[in-house]
Design a protein around this motif. Structure first.
Motif, PDB file in Angstrom:
ATOM      1  N   ALA A  43       0.858  -1.184   0.000  1.00  0.00           N
ATOM      2  CA  ALA A  43       0.000   0.000   0.000  1.00  0.00           C
ATOM      3  C   ALA A  43       0.897   1.238   0.000  1.00  0.00           C
ATOM      4  O   ALA A  43       1.941   1.261   0.665  1.00  0.00           O
ATOM      5  N   PRO A  44       0.526   2.279  -0.749  1.00  0.00           N
ATOM      6  CA  PRO A  44       1.420   3.425  -0.917  1.00  0.00           C
ATOM      7  C   PRO A  44       1.593   4.287   0.318  1.00  0.00           C
ATOM      8  O   PRO A  44       2.396   5.214   0.324  1.00  0.00           O
ATOM      9  N   THR A  45       0.866   3.989   1.385  1.00  0.00           N
ATOM     10  CA  THR A  45       1.011   4.735   2.620  1.00  0.00           C
ATOM     11  C   THR A  45       0.665   3.826   3.790  1.00  0.00           C
ATOM     12  O   THR A  45      -0.002   2.805   3.634  1.00  0.00           O
ATOM     13  N   SER A  84      -3.014  -4.458   0.394  1.00  0.00           N
ATOM     14  CA  SER A  84      -2.206  -3.945  -0.706  1.00  0.00           C
ATOM     15  C   SER A  84      -2.658  -4.500  -2.051  1.00  0.00           C
ATOM     16  O   SER A  84      -3.381  -5.494  -2.124  1.00  0.00           O
ATOM     17  N   HIS A  85      -2.207  -3.839  -3.097  1.00  0.00           N
ATOM     18  CA  HIS A  85      -2.391  -4.316  -4.472  1.00  0.00           C
ATOM     19  C   HIS A  85      -1.861  -5.736  -4.593  1.00  0.00           C
ATOM     20  O   HIS A  85      -0.752  -6.045  -4.154  1.00  0.00           O
ATOM     21  N   PRO A 156      -8.442  -2.281   0.894  1.00  0.00           N
ATOM     22  CA  PRO A 156      -7.375  -2.407  -0.116  1.00  0.00           C
ATOM     23  C   PRO A 156      -7.049  -1.030  -0.695  1.00  0.00           C
ATOM     24  O   PRO A 156      -7.957  -0.253  -1.011  1.00  0.00           O
ATOM     25  N   LEU A 157      -5.753  -0.746  -0.847  1.00  0.00           N
ATOM     26  CA  LEU A 157      -5.290   0.604  -1.156  1.00  0.00           C
ATOM     27  C   LEU A 157      -4.126   0.533  -2.132  1.00  0.00           C
ATOM     28  O   LEU A 157      -3.219  -0.276  -1.960  1.00  0.00           O
ATOM     29  N   GLY A 158      -4.146   1.379  -3.159  1.00  0.00           N
ATOM     30  CA  GLY A 158      -3.005   1.395  -4.067  1.00  0.00           C
ATOM     31  C   GLY A 158      -3.432   1.543  -5.522  1.00  0.00           C
ATOM     32  O   GLY A 158      -4.536   1.972  -5.790  1.00  0.00           O
ATOM     33  N   THR A 239      -4.592   1.139 -11.576  1.00  0.00           N
ATOM     34  CA  THR A 239      -5.584   0.128 -11.226  1.00  0.00           C
ATOM     35  C   THR A 239      -5.130  -0.682 -10.022  1.00  0.00           C
ATOM     36  O   THR A 239      -4.069  -1.316 -10.049  1.00  0.00           O
ATOM     37  N   LEU A 240      -5.932  -0.643  -8.986  1.00  0.00           N
ATOM     38  CA  LEU A 240      -5.753  -1.488  -7.805  1.00  0.00           C
ATOM     39  C   LEU A 240      -6.462  -2.813  -8.059  1.00  0.00           C
ATOM     40  O   LEU A 240      -7.632  -2.823  -8.458  1.00  0.00           O
TER      41      LEU A 240
END
Length: 247
Positions: A43-45, A84-85, A156-158, A239-240
């Motif tokens: 995840a980007p954060t 996460s992705h 889910p994030l990303g 796209t996640l």
């Protein structure tokens, strides 16, 4: 500019500049392909909290039979909800309906409180994709939505963080399940825009660097099934993708 967090082949967590055309991320003079099986996209954060907005699209409020709120409807997801992705999200067992909800997500870049809407974009690090996975069985039975919204993997994030200049003001928001489009809208259809949301949220609480605002979902929510593959695509971000496991 785009940023990506990943775990390298040695197991170290890194963050670098992402090249969307090559699907690579650069760190420390090295370049890594995010498609490489030896690389885990993260995840980007790592937020201390995710502040979510309910009913921020009129069409979604209507499909649930709810009124449009006269001020942003706020609720929280904790850090344990982040996935996460590429992850497989295991949802609570024994539920009749676990829904998808594609959301345009805002990542905060600095500690902030009492931010005026006119200055709100100054505290934004960038945007990413989020799926507000929702346990409707329990959400309908409780007021604080902890069981409904805060379970492990419920956010889910990303896949990456895109700076605001990369993302159009009318960026499209789309969700697909097993390749079939289920949600399709754009950020201009939000009832409360990003600056308004930041002003309202920071009236009441301090946002920390890395915190996320999930800005609400458009119409088209529906129930997930075991083995589903979900894609959330936001124009200018990417796209996640994640899978779903129903125990």
């Amino acid at each position: 500019m785009y940023r990506a967090r990943f775990r390298d082949p040695a197991g170290s967590i890194r963050e670098g500049e992402y090249d969307p055309e090559a699907d690579t991320v650069a760190f420390g003079g090295e370049e890594y392909a995010l498609s490489d099986p030896a690389i885990d996209v993260l995840a980007p954060t790592e937020p201390s909290k995710i502040v979510c907005i309910g009913r921020n699209y009129a069409d979604h409020a209507a499909e649930l039979g709810n009124d449009v709120p006269d001020r942003p409807l706020l609720f929280l997801k904790p850090p344990n909800a982040v996935a996460s992705h590429g992850d497989t999200v295991t949802v609570p067992a024994g539920k009749d309906r676990i829904d998808w909800e594609a959301e345009f997500a805002v990542v905060i870049g600095e500690q902030c409180k009492a931010v005026d809407a006119a200055d709100a974009m100054d505290v934004v690090a960038g945007f990413t994709c989020l799926n507000d996975v929702s346990n409707r069985d329990d959400q309908d039975r409780e007021q604080n939505w902890v069981r409904g919204k805060a379970f492990d993997g419920a956010a889910p994030l990303g896949p990456v963080l895109a700076t605001p200049d990369e993302v159009p003001a009318d960026a499209s928001v789309e969700l697909r399940v097993n390749g079939e489009t289920k949600q399709s809208s754009d950020r201009e259809h939000m009832i409360f825009d990003v600056p308004t949301l930041i002003e309202e949220i920071t009236t009441y609480l301090t946002l920390e660097p890395g915190d996320v605002i999930a800005t609400g979902t458009p119409e088209g929510v529906g129930a997930l099934a075991d083995g589903d593959t979900v894609e959330v695509e936001i124009e200018g971000v990417g796209t996640l993708e994640h899978d779903v496991r129903v125990p």
